[in-house]
Each structure stands twice: as structure tokens, then as C-alpha cells.
Design a protein around this motif. Structure first.
Motif, short mmCIF file in Angstrom:
data_model
loop_
_atom_site.label_atom_id
_atom_site.label_comp_id
_atom_site.label_asym_id
_atom_site.label_seq_id
_atom_site.Cartn_x
_atom_site.Cartn_y
_atom_site.Cartn_z
N THR A 189 -8.97 5.93 13.51
CA THR A 189 -8.92 6.72 14.74
C THR A 189 -10.20 7.51 14.94
OG1 THR A 189 -6.51 6.94 14.53
CG2 THR A 189 -7.65 8.53 15.96
N GLU A 190 -10.70 8.14 13.87
CA GLU A 190 -11.92 8.94 13.97
C GLU A 190 -13.17 8.09 14.08
OE1 GLU A 190 -12.27 12.28 14.17
OE2 GLU A 190 -10.09 12.40 14.32
N ARG A 191 -13.10 6.85 13.54
CA ARG A 191 -14.26 5.95 13.51
C ARG A 191 -15.45 6.60 12.82
NH1 ARG A 191 -14.15 1.45 17.75
NH2 ARG A 191 -11.93 1.29 18.22
N SER A 192 -15.15 7.34 11.79
CA SER A 192 -16.19 8.04 11.03
C SER A 192 -15.62 8.42 9.68
CB SER A 192 -16.65 9.29 11.78
OG SER A 192 -17.39 10.14 10.93
N PHE A 193 -16.27 7.96 8.60
CA PHE A 193 -15.84 8.37 7.26
C PHE A 193 -16.07 9.86 7.05
CE2 PHE A 193 -15.99 3.83 6.00
CZ PHE A 193 -14.75 3.77 5.35
N PRO A 217 0.84 -1.21 0.00
CA PRO A 217 0.00 0.00 0.00
C PRO A 217 0.87 1.26 0.00
CG PRO A 217 -0.69 -1.54 1.72
CD PRO A 217 0.63 -2.01 1.23
N SER A 218 0.33 2.32 -0.52
CA SER A 218 1.05 3.58 -0.51
C SER A 218 1.02 4.20 0.88
CB SER A 218 0.45 4.56 -1.53
OG SER A 218 -0.84 4.98 -1.09
N LEU A 219 1.98 5.08 1.14
CA LEU A 219 2.01 5.78 2.42
C LEU A 219 0.74 6.61 2.61
CD1 LEU A 219 3.53 6.61 5.00
CD2 LEU A 219 4.64 8.42 3.65
N ALA A 220 0.26 7.23 1.53
CA ALA A 220 -0.94 8.06 1.62
C ALA A 220 -2.15 7.22 2.02
CB ALA A 220 -1.20 8.75 0.28
N ASP A 221 -2.25 5.99 1.48
CA ASP A 221 -3.38 5.13 1.83
C ASP A 221 -3.30 4.69 3.30
OD1 ASP A 221 -4.46 5.30 -0.67
OD2 ASP A 221 -3.66 3.40 -1.40
N LEU A 222 -2.10 4.40 3.78
CA LEU A 222 -1.94 4.01 5.18
C LEU A 222 -2.27 5.18 6.11
CD1 LEU A 222 1.33 1.88 4.96
CD2 LEU A 222 -1.01 1.06 5.28
N GLU A 223 -1.87 6.37 5.72
CA GLU A 223 -2.22 7.55 6.53
C GLU A 223 -3.73 7.76 6.55
OE1 GLU A 223 1.54 10.60 6.24
OE2 GLU A 223 0.22 10.45 4.50
N ALA A 224 -4.38 7.57 5.40
CA ALA A 224 -5.83 7.71 5.35
C ALA A 224 -6.51 6.67 6.22
CB ALA A 224 -6.31 7.59 3.90
N GLY A 260 -9.73 16.22 3.54
CA GLY A 260 -10.09 17.08 2.42
C GLY A 260 -10.52 16.33 1.18
N VAL A 261 -11.19 15.18 1.37
CA VAL A 261 -11.69 14.38 0.25
C VAL A 261 -13.16 14.06 0.49
CG1 VAL A 261 -9.42 13.36 -0.19
CG2 VAL A 261 -11.03 12.19 1.33
N SER A 262 -13.82 13.52 -0.50
CA SER A 262 -15.22 13.13 -0.34
C SER A 262 -15.31 11.80 0.40
CB SER A 262 -15.90 13.01 -1.69
OG SER A 262 -15.38 11.91 -2.42
N ARG A 263 -16.46 11.56 1.05
CA ARG A 263 -16.64 10.30 1.77
C ARG A 263 -16.63 9.11 0.83
NH1 ARG A 263 -21.79 11.70 5.45
NH2 ARG A 263 -22.00 13.36 3.92
N SER A 264 -17.24 9.28 -0.33
CA SER A 264 -17.29 8.16 -1.28
C SER A 264 -15.89 7.81 -1.78
CB SER A 264 -18.20 8.51 -2.46
OG SER A 264 -17.74 9.68 -3.13
N ALA A 265 -15.08 8.84 -2.05
CA ALA A 265 -13.71 8.58 -2.51
C ALA A 265 -12.89 7.90 -1.42
CB ALA A 265 -13.06 9.89 -2.94
N LEU A 266 -13.08 8.33 -0.18
CA LEU A 266 -12.34 7.72 0.93
C LEU A 266 -12.77 6.28 1.15
CD1 LEU A 266 -10.29 8.07 3.18
CD2 LEU A 266 -12.12 8.99 4.63
N HIS A 281 -13.99 4.23 -1.09
CA HIS A 281 -13.43 3.45 -2.20
C HIS A 281 -11.95 3.18 -1.97
CE1 HIS A 281 -12.89 1.98 -6.28
NE2 HIS A 281 -11.88 2.84 -6.43
N ARG A 282 -11.27 4.18 -1.47
CA ARG A 282 -9.83 4.04 -1.20
C ARG A 282 -9.56 2.97 -0.16
NH1 ARG A 282 -6.48 9.53 0.05
NH2 ARG A 282 -4.36 8.70 0.11
N MET A 283 -10.40 2.90 0.88
CA MET A 283 -10.22 1.90 1.92
C MET A 283 -10.52 0.49 1.40
SD MET A 283 -9.00 3.42 4.57
CE MET A 283 -8.06 4.28 3.26
N ARG A 284 -11.50 0.37 0.51
CA ARG A 284 -11.78 -0.95 -0.07
C ARG A 284 -10.61 -1.42 -0.93
NH1 ARG A 284 -16.74 -2.51 1.14
NH2 ARG A 284 -18.36 -0.93 1.56
N LYS A 285 -10.00 -0.51 -1.66
CA LYS A 285 -8.82 -0.86 -2.45
C LYS A 285 -7.68 -1.31 -1.55
CE LYS A 285 -9.76 -0.10 -6.85
NZ LYS A 285 -9.60 -1.16 -7.88
#
Length: 306
Positions: free
Chosen positions: A17-21, A4-11, A29-35, A37-41
Motif C-alpha cells: 500500500t505504501e509502495r515504500s520500504f 504465511p503468518s498473519l503478521a507477515d501478511l499484514e506487513a 516499527g521495524v528496520s528496512r532491512s528486517a522488513l 528480509h521478511r518479504m523475501r521469506k
């Protein structure tokens, strides 16, 4: 397995931690749907489910918790290393998130932020003003500003104001019509402008003299939740208000308000900037703390109306 990329691990750490998309998306600073999708990837890449999702919440799975426990310190150490470079080049950068009540936010804007933003142009300041006390760690803030008595005990605090005093005030016209209270119990026979706290409860007015402490829930037909509005209502003769003396300074100096029960209104604790002691202090926050400790800054904060 592709790493995984560092950006994906940070996300992932923000979501876990937040327990909330929603909150994590706002912080990133991204949309919930994009985030999402990123987590599923990310889960596809590692071959494990990392997050439990429901319609109302998200939480890490056992595997997700183990990953969070391993990469969290690594990412913090990375942030620390980058912050060290920022300090070395004399230019902190990134986003600095601070939560404060309205009066504290105004104080910072008047006396601190012009110098800070000029000195550190690469920092983006996110100053959130709200009346209710929040968990700054849970909400993703780097620091908070509140009265000393409200600062959680597990936080590191830096004083940014002298002691403050709450004062009962009324217009000269109100006093001429209804008289001037001499002791706190006299307020029970007056019309008072009451304050609604963010919790929904009404604020009890607190007085002290020679060790005698009195708390009163005063009568009144008008309840407000903002100091400026209470001061305006008092200047219009609508009743007696109980507000920070600094907030009422201009109206008192201009004669639009007169102080009442001054000898029953001793100073209380001042404002503190506070932050979690168990976390690495970002360079942008460290720069703000250093600015607050400079003699010229302290003199500006501790003197005059705010």
C-alpha cells in the motif's frame, strides 16, 4: 506450502500500500532491512514474487496485487472485529495517527488530549504537526485536522472549532511612526511581514467587506513561515503581520499589538477533523470523535483564545 503468518501478511499489505520500504518500516516499527528480509521469506513461502523492487521504489507484481485485493478486506474485517471487542470492554487501544498544522495541534493538546489520554490509557497517540497539506491515506494517518476549506471532498469531517478570523496586526510603535492603514490598498505603502507557504509560494492576504473581495501580495523586507515568529516580529515593530486572531490574542490583550483593518477581516471557516469515509473507523478514532461531540468538549473548543 507453509502458510504465511498473519503478521507477515499484514506487513505485506503495508509495504504494497505504501509502495515504500522506508515508510512501511516506520509504520511497522521495524528496520528496512528486517522488513525486506521478511518479504523475501514470504515470497519463498508462496513460491511467487509479490513485489517489484528498484533502488527508489517498490510496487506489487500482478500476483501481489491480486493477493492484496483478497487479503485487504479480510484484514480490515479482522480489525473491525477486534475494535468491536475494544468498544465492548470500553478501552480502545493501538496507535492513533493524526496529521495537523501547528495551530490545530496546539488546540488539541490544550483542550482534548489530556482528557482523551486519561480516559483511554491503552491508546498511543501519534500527532504529527506540519504546515503542508498531505494525503492522509497515502501517508498512513487515521485522520487529519485542517481548515474546512482545505478538507478533501471525499472525506468525512467533524467540526472542532468555531469560525476563525485572520487579522492584520502591528505594534503601537509601528502605527505611531507610519500610520494606520484604512483600506487594504494602503498596505502597499507599508512594510509588511510576509508569509512563506509550505509549497514555497508567498501567501496572499485576503480581505472582504460588503461583498467586495481583495487579495494582496503586500510589500515587505521580511518573510517568515511561522505564525508565532510573525507575531513576535510585529510586536518588535518590524512591520504589519497577517495572522490568525486566536494566535495573536495574548499580544492584542496585553497591548503589544493593535488590530488593523478589522472591518475588512470577516471570519472564515473553522477547523475540521476529517477521515476517509470508505474505511473502517478504528475504535481509537471513534472514541476521539465521540469526545469531540460531548457538550463540555465543544464548549471548551468553541470559546476563548486558543
Amino acid at each position: 506450502m507453509r502458510k504465511p503468518s498473519l503478521a507477515d501478511l499484514e506487513a505485506f499489505t503495508v509495504v504494497a500500500t505504501e509502495r515504500s520500504f522506508r515508510r512501511a518500516a516506520d509504520l511497522l516499527g521495524v528496520s528496512r532491512s528486517a522488513l525486506s528480509h521478511r518479504m523475501r521469506k514470504l515470497e519463498e513461502q508462496v513460491g511467487l514474487r509479490l513485489l517489484n523492487r528498484t533502488t527508489r521504489s517498490v510496487s506489487p507484481t500482478d500476483a501481489g496485487s491480486r493477493l492484496l485485493g483478497r487479503i485487504g478486506p479480510v484484514l480490515r474485517n479482522l480489525d473491525s472485529a477486534l475494535d468491536t471487542l475494544a468498544v465492548d470492554r470500553g478501552s480502545p487501544s493501538g496507535v492513533l495517527r493524526i496529521n495537523a498544522d501547528r495551530g490545530a495541534a496546539r488546540l488539541m493538546l490544550r483542550h482534548i488530549m489530556p482528557t482523551y489520554l486519561e480516559r483511554y490509557p491503552d491508546v498511543e497517540l501519534d500527532l504529527v504537526s506540519e504546515g503542508r497539506l498531505v494525503d492522509i491515506v497515502d501517508r498512513g494517518f487515521d485522520a487529519g485536522i485542517r481548515l474546512a476549506e482545505a478538507v478533501p471532498q471525499d472525506m468525512i469531517a467533524v467540526r472542532i472549532s468555531d469560525d476563525l478570523r485572520f487579522l492584520t496586526v502591528a505594534s503601537p510603535d509601528y502605527v505611531s511612526r507610519f500610520g494606520k492603514p484604512v483600506v487594504p490598498d494602503d498596505l502597499l505603502r507599508h512594510g509588511c511581514i510576509r508569509q512563506r507557504l509550505p509549497s514555497g509560494k508567498r501567501y496572499r492576504w485576503e480581505f472582504e467587506k460588503h461583498g467586495q473581495e481583495i487579495a494582496i501580495d503586500p510589500p515587505g523586507a521580511l518573510t517568515l513561515n511561522d505564525n508565532d515568529l510573525m507575531i513576535e516580529a510585529a510586536t518588535r515593530g518590524l512591520g504589519i503581520a497577517y495572522v490568525p486572531e486566536t494566535a495573536a490574542h495574548d499580544s492584542l490583550a496585553a497591548g503589544r499589538l493593535t488590530a488593523i483593518l478589522e472591518d475588512w477581516c470577516p471570519p472564515s471557516s473553522g477547523l475540521m477533523l476529517y477521515y476517509p469515509g470508505h474505511r473502517h473507523v478504528p475504535a481509537a478514532l471513534r472514541a476521539l470523535i465521540d469526545l469531540l461531540k460531548e457538550p463540555d468538549t465543544k464548549a471548551a473548543l468553541l470559546s476563548g483564545p486558543r
